[in-house]
Design a protein around this motif. Sequence first.
Motif, PDB file in Angstrom:
ATOM      1  N   ALA A 126       0.727  -1.204   0.057  1.00  0.00           N
ATOM      2  CA  ALA A 126      -0.027  -0.076  -0.043  1.00  0.00           C
ATOM      3  C   ALA A 126       0.866   1.098   0.148  1.00  0.00           C
ATOM      4  O   ALA A 126       0.372   2.235  -0.820  1.00  0.00           O
ATOM      5  CB  ALA A 126      -1.003  -0.049   1.195  1.00  0.00           C
ATOM      6  N   VAL A 127       1.976   1.301   0.875  1.00  0.00           N
ATOM      7  CA  VAL A 127       2.748   2.204   0.996  1.00  0.00           C
ATOM      8  C   VAL A 127       3.693   2.778  -0.390  1.00  0.00           C
ATOM      9  O   VAL A 127       3.819   3.586  -0.998  1.00  0.00           O
ATOM     10  CB  VAL A 127       3.959   2.307   2.130  1.00  0.00           C
ATOM     11  N   LEU A 128       4.162   1.551  -0.959  1.00  0.00           N
ATOM     12  CA  LEU A 128       4.721   1.852  -2.149  1.00  0.00           C
ATOM     13  C   LEU A 128       4.019   2.017  -3.358  1.00  0.00           C
ATOM     14  O   LEU A 128       4.429   2.909  -4.286  1.00  0.00           O
ATOM     15  CB  LEU A 128       5.736   0.297  -2.424  1.00  0.00           C
ATOM     16  N   SER A 129       2.805   1.564  -3.324  1.00  0.00           N
ATOM     17  CA  SER A 129       1.949   1.983  -4.387  1.00  0.00           C
ATOM     18  C   SER A 129       1.552   3.645  -4.303  1.00  0.00           C
ATOM     19  O   SER A 129       1.586   4.079  -5.277  1.00  0.00           O
ATOM     20  CB  SER A 129       0.450   1.252  -4.302  1.00  0.00           C
ATOM     21  N   ILE A 130       1.221   4.097  -3.154  1.00  0.00           N
ATOM     22  CA  ILE A 130       1.023   5.689  -3.224  1.00  0.00           C
ATOM     23  C   ILE A 130       1.991   6.183  -3.327  1.00  0.00           C
ATOM     24  O   ILE A 130       2.082   7.419  -3.937  1.00  0.00           O
ATOM     25  CB  ILE A 130       0.079   5.797  -1.918  1.00  0.00           C
ATOM     26  N   THR A 131       3.319   5.624  -3.010  1.00  0.00           N
ATOM     27  CA  THR A 131       4.697   6.475  -3.500  1.00  0.00           C
ATOM     28  C   THR A 131       4.796   6.658  -4.908  1.00  0.00           C
ATOM     29  O   THR A 131       5.214   7.547  -5.541  1.00  0.00           O
ATOM     30  CB  THR A 131       5.686   5.570  -2.722  1.00  0.00           C
ATOM     31  N   VAL A 132       4.742   5.444  -5.649  1.00  0.00           N
ATOM     32  CA  VAL A 132       4.537   5.408  -7.307  1.00  0.00           C
ATOM     33  C   VAL A 132       3.641   6.692  -7.476  1.00  0.00           C
ATOM     34  O   VAL A 132       4.080   7.407  -8.500  1.00  0.00           O
ATOM     35  CB  VAL A 132       4.385   4.107  -7.755  1.00  0.00           C
ATOM     36  N   MET A 133       2.452   6.900  -7.053  1.00  0.00           N
ATOM     37  CA  MET A 133       1.498   7.727  -7.597  1.00  0.00           C
ATOM     38  C   MET A 133       1.902   9.403  -7.338  1.00  0.00           C
ATOM     39  O   MET A 133       2.363  10.002  -8.301  1.00  0.00           O
ATOM     40  CB  MET A 133       0.302   7.826  -6.625  1.00  0.00           C
ATOM     41  N   PHE A 134       2.846   9.546  -6.228  1.00  0.00           N
ATOM     42  CA  PHE A 134       3.365  10.905  -5.928  1.00  0.00           C
ATOM     43  C   PHE A 134       4.625  11.040  -6.703  1.00  0.00           C
ATOM     44  O   PHE A 134       4.954  12.207  -7.236  1.00  0.00           O
ATOM     45  CB  PHE A 134       3.628  10.816  -4.484  1.00  0.00           C
ATOM     46  N   MET A 135       5.362   9.817  -7.185  1.00  0.00           N
ATOM     47  CA  MET A 135       6.334   9.960  -8.140  1.00  0.00           C
ATOM     48  C   MET A 135       5.887  10.542  -9.467  1.00  0.00           C
ATOM     49  O   MET A 135       6.709  11.215 -10.182  1.00  0.00           O
ATOM     50  CB  MET A 135       7.304   8.704  -8.252  1.00  0.00           C
ATOM     51  N   VAL A 136       4.820   9.871  -9.822  1.00  0.00           N
ATOM     52  CA  VAL A 136       4.152  10.258 -11.249  1.00  0.00           C
ATOM     53  C   VAL A 136       3.582  11.672 -11.048  1.00  0.00           C
ATOM     54  O   VAL A 136       3.973  12.544 -11.991  1.00  0.00           O
ATOM     55  CB  VAL A 136       3.343   9.201 -11.638  1.00  0.00           C
ATOM     56  N   GLN A 137       3.004  12.044 -10.141  1.00  0.00           N
ATOM     57  CA  GLN A 137       2.511  13.400 -10.139  1.00  0.00           C
ATOM     58  C   GLN A 137       4.157  14.432 -10.074  1.00  0.00           C
ATOM     59  O   GLN A 137       3.651  15.637 -10.610  1.00  0.00           O
ATOM     60  CB  GLN A 137       1.850  13.653  -8.482  1.00  0.00           C
ATOM     61  N   THR A 138       5.252  14.114  -9.552  1.00  0.00           N
ATOM     62  CA  THR A 138       6.112  15.028  -9.337  1.00  0.00           C
ATOM     63  C   THR A 138       6.803  14.907 -10.795  1.00  0.00           C
ATOM     64  O   THR A 138       7.112  16.202 -11.423  1.00  0.00           O
ATOM     65  CB  THR A 138       7.072  14.328  -8.479  1.00  0.00           C
ATOM     66  N   LEU A 139       6.577  13.922 -11.458  1.00  0.00           N
ATOM     67  CA  LEU A 139       7.100  13.923 -12.989  1.00  0.00           C
ATOM     68  C   LEU A 139       6.189  14.802 -13.844  1.00  0.00           C
ATOM     69  O   LEU A 139       6.723  15.638 -14.705  1.00  0.00           O
ATOM     70  CB  LEU A 139       7.358  12.631 -13.490  1.00  0.00           C
ATOM     71  N   ALA A 140       5.021  14.868 -13.588  1.00  0.00           N
ATOM     72  CA  ALA A 140       4.081  15.921 -14.240  1.00  0.00           C
ATOM     73  C   ALA A 140       4.306  17.007 -13.971  1.00  0.00           C
ATOM     74  O   ALA A 140       4.334  17.995 -15.083  1.00  0.00           O
ATOM     75  CB  ALA A 140       2.735  15.208 -13.761  1.00  0.00           C
ATOM     76  N   TYR A 141       4.807  17.250 -12.830  1.00  0.00           N
ATOM     77  CA  TYR A 141       4.998  18.818 -12.549  1.00  0.00           C
ATOM     78  C   TYR A 141       6.364  19.232 -13.075  1.00  0.00           C
ATOM     79  O   TYR A 141       6.747  20.531 -13.361  1.00  0.00           O
ATOM     80  CB  TYR A 141       5.254  19.057 -10.954  1.00  0.00           C
ATOM     81  N   ASN A 142       7.618  18.527 -13.378  1.00  0.00           N
ATOM     82  CA  ASN A 142       8.573  19.016 -13.776  1.00  0.00           C
ATOM     83  C   ASN A 142       9.022  18.436 -15.484  1.00  0.00           C
ATOM     84  O   ASN A 142       9.670  19.329 -15.901  1.00  0.00           O
ATOM     85  CB  ASN A 142       9.557  18.121 -13.004  1.00  0.00           C
ATOM     86  N   ILE A 143       8.280  17.726 -16.002  1.00  0.00           N
ATOM     87  CA  ILE A 143       8.410  17.541 -17.408  1.00  0.00           C
ATOM     88  C   ILE A 143       7.438  18.503 -18.107  1.00  0.00           C
ATOM     89  O   ILE A 143       6.480  18.313 -18.576  1.00  0.00           O
ATOM     90  CB  ILE A 143       8.172  16.108 -17.885  1.00  0.00           C
TER      91      ILE A 143
END
Length: 343
Positions: free
Chosen positions: A119-136
């Motif tokens: 559960a923790v890793l899955s929501i971490t992946v979501m925030f990683m994708v969100q961070t990429l969306a902010y920066n690309i």
Amino acid sequence: MTRFRPAGGIQALAFVVVLAVLPLLFGQHWVVSLLVFTVMYAGLAGSWNLLGGYAGYPALGHGAFFGIGAYAMTIGTTHLGVGGGYRPFLLVVPIAVGTAVVVLPIARLLLRTRAVAFAVLSITVMFMVQTLAYNIRGLTGGSQGIAVPLAPFAADTFERPFYYAMAVLLAVTVAVCWVVRTSKLGLALNAVRDDEDRARGLGVQTELVKLVAFSVSAGLTAAFGAVWAYYISYVFPGFAIDPLLSLGAILMAFLGGRRTLWGPVIGAALIVPAQQYFAYRYGASHLYLVAYAALFLLVIYLLPDGVIPSIVHRITRLRSSHRARARKDQILMEPALTPGERG
């Protein structure tokens, strides 16, 4: 295991008919828009149910796949020049298939963990994708967002194409869930959920079935995200990759009944109107989030198994009680035998 039953066919036909006529019965734009989001969340809850319900893996990061689908649609319509009208809908299938394939390496890593760690890793992946969306920024527009070409549909019926696109995806999601429930894949996922180590010991290809459930779940989620992006016409990272979206889908699956076919649909039909009401009434003060959290807690406390399992359990108890009472009355009505008759 029986794959098809007449009663199930009648339910499926009724479901398709209801989906088809709903936007025709209500002409108001806000009602049809509410239907769009209700159908979308029903599909998201059903997609999550493949992994979180049948396999028993508490995925909290499906917002990442929704966002991937949304940004794939924006990239296809803005950078690749797909065009407007109905042509962007043609991107939905490639986006779903592409997402299902791309997430396989990530799924393989995540599925090595279980329970809270997953559960923790899955929501971490979501925030990683969100961070990429902010920066690309070149592809996503960063924090300013990116526009999707406005659909040139008639103003009087603008929402209907999006509704029917969502409805088709929901019908596909329900069909996929039905196939899973009535196939060896469903049995294998149930075994994984009950006792993964024992299932592996009995010869179940646990890694393969988990990867299939994860991949299909992610692909369907991305498809809904793609249609959502075209409907909204402007995508921000905070909206497209939103933890509340994942939690909303999970809440609807819990309310209707995990591991059931129609539970996510019923849960969405109950929750989405309430969600929209809370957001409209208390959105400015963010109190709607408190109401949303309270609703989630009530569902978990009062209906831990969901609406459908609770109703089925209640009916089963009533039938058992009725049969026991009928048997008792039958025994009392039987004439007593004399000693001679017993001999």
